[in-house]
Design a protein around this motif. Structure first.
Motif, PDB file in Angstrom:
ATOM      1  N   THR A 188      11.194  11.880   0.374  1.00 29.40           N
ATOM      2  CA  THR A 188      10.669  10.764   1.144  1.00 29.40           C
ATOM      3  C   THR A 188       9.041  10.831   0.888  1.00 29.40           C
ATOM      4  OG1 THR A 188      10.538  11.966   3.067  1.00 29.40           O
ATOM      5  CG2 THR A 188      12.700  10.878   2.507  1.00 29.40           C
ATOM      6  N   THR A 189       8.680   9.702   1.635  1.00 27.05           N
ATOM      7  CA  THR A 189       7.035   9.709   1.825  1.00 27.05           C
ATOM      8  C   THR A 189       6.473  10.671   2.811  1.00 27.05           C
ATOM      9  OG1 THR A 189       7.467   7.896   3.594  1.00 27.05           O
ATOM     10  CG2 THR A 189       7.113   7.257   1.348  1.00 27.05           C
ATOM     11  N   GLN A 224      14.245   3.760   6.857  1.00 24.51           N
ATOM     12  CA  GLN A 224      13.745   2.816   6.025  1.00 24.51           C
ATOM     13  C   GLN A 224      12.299   2.975   5.731  1.00 24.51           C
ATOM     14  OE1 GLN A 224      15.074  -0.909   8.206  1.00 24.51           O
ATOM     15  NE2 GLN A 224      17.247  -0.152   7.764  1.00 24.51           N
ATOM     16  N   ASN A 225      11.796   2.180   4.416  1.00 27.38           N
ATOM     17  CA  ASN A 225      10.390   2.287   4.198  1.00 27.38           C
ATOM     18  C   ASN A 225       9.864   3.561   3.969  1.00 27.38           C
ATOM     19  OD1 ASN A 225       9.792  -0.569   4.419  1.00 27.38           O
ATOM     20  ND2 ASN A 225       9.944  -0.248   6.793  1.00 27.38           N
ATOM     21  N   LYS A 226      11.005   4.720   3.367  1.00 33.57           N
ATOM     22  CA  LYS A 226      10.371   6.049   2.972  1.00 33.57           C
ATOM     23  C   LYS A 226      10.811   6.307   1.581  1.00 33.57           C
ATOM     24  CE  LYS A 226      10.563   7.841   7.973  1.00 33.57           C
ATOM     25  NZ  LYS A 226      11.057   8.456   8.780  1.00 33.57           N
ATOM     26  N   ALA A 248      12.561  -8.359   4.860  1.00 35.02           N
ATOM     27  CA  ALA A 248      12.435  -7.085   4.544  1.00 35.02           C
ATOM     28  C   ALA A 248      12.925  -6.478   3.093  1.00 35.02           C
ATOM     29  CB  ALA A 248      13.019  -6.069   5.650  1.00 35.02           C
ATOM     30  N   PHE A 290      11.497  -5.491  -0.286  1.00 34.23           N
ATOM     31  CA  PHE A 290      11.907  -4.019  -0.787  1.00 34.23           C
ATOM     32  C   PHE A 290      12.210  -4.536  -2.528  1.00 34.23           C
ATOM     33  CE2 PHE A 290      15.671  -1.907  -2.229  1.00 34.23           C
ATOM     34  CZ  PHE A 290      15.174  -0.553  -2.284  1.00 34.23           C
ATOM     35  N   LYS A 340       9.176  -5.583  -4.466  1.00 31.40           N
ATOM     36  CA  LYS A 340       8.396  -4.159  -4.809  1.00 31.40           C
ATOM     37  C   LYS A 340       8.772  -3.457  -5.595  1.00 31.40           C
ATOM     38  CE  LYS A 340       7.133   0.052  -2.305  1.00 31.40           C
ATOM     39  NZ  LYS A 340       7.395   0.605  -0.938  1.00 31.40           N
TER      40      LYS A 340
END
Length: 198
Positions: free
Chosen positions: A31-32, A129-131, A163, A167, A170
């Motif tokens: 993950t980030t 989410q967002n990771k 969202a 995603f 992106k």
């Protein structure tokens, strides 16, 4: 092409362990924040009841309100049957503690005479989410699409789900040729990304 499309989809759907056998697993697995994520792959028909209830619970907590306000409405039995369909395949993401944190379910289908990998659902726990987890799963789907000779990966997204639209955009997904026009009055978009050349 239509005959070939059906044959390709049938062949792809018969693979018992397509990701493992065709070596399609994403090379990205952290993950980030640097946490290592692992993945399990299975047919919907091989999910345990507990796993399926977890899948459905996550879908419901993430999507119930959106379905209720959509033109489709919400039909629980229909959604359960859809997720458990014999053609549904799952990628389940597991965190470093061994906990399930998200999944995508996909199918190989013929769409407008073209063989495609259809990303049916992609649901991730809010805390993950967002990771980068969703991107890892899309990466696997894209590799799998290439190895099984599908022409693209597709997904349907509600227009009011900003969202999710963000995603997919992106990750290189654009409006598909079959996407409803802006003046159609429909509340969803059909997105796709051409399968990468091997």
């Amino acid at each position: 092409m239509p005959v070939d499309a059906k044959k390709l989809v049938k062949k792809a759907s018969q693979h018992l362990k397509p990701v493992e056998k065709l070596d399609c697993e994403t090379k990205r697995n952290t993950t980030t924040e640097g946490e290592t994520i692992t993945f399990n792959y299975m047919w919907a028909t091989h999910l345990t009841d507990d796993d399926f209830e977890w899948v459905f619970s996550l879908f419901k907590s993430n999507m119930l309100e959106m379905y209720q306000k959509s033109q489709w409405g919400y039909d629980e039995n229909s959604k359960r049957n859809e997720l458990r369909a014999t053609t549904s395949r799952f990628i389940i993401a597991i965190n470093s503690k061994g906990e399930k944190i998200g999944y995508t379910t996909y199918r190989f289908v013929v769409d407008h005479n073209i063989p495609v990998t259809y990303c049916w659902e992609l649901q991730i726990l809010p805390s993950y989410q967002n990771k980068g987890v969703g991107g890892m799963m899309l990466d696997t789907l894209e590799k799998l699409s290439a190895k099984t000779n599908m022409e693209k990966v597709m997904a349907t997204v509600f227009l009011f789900n900003g969202a999710s639209l963000g995603f997919f955009h992106k990750n290189g997904y654009v409006s598909d040729a079959t996407c409803p026009s802006d003046d159609s009055g429909l509340d969803y978009a059909i997105l796709s990304k051409d399968t990468p050349n091997q």
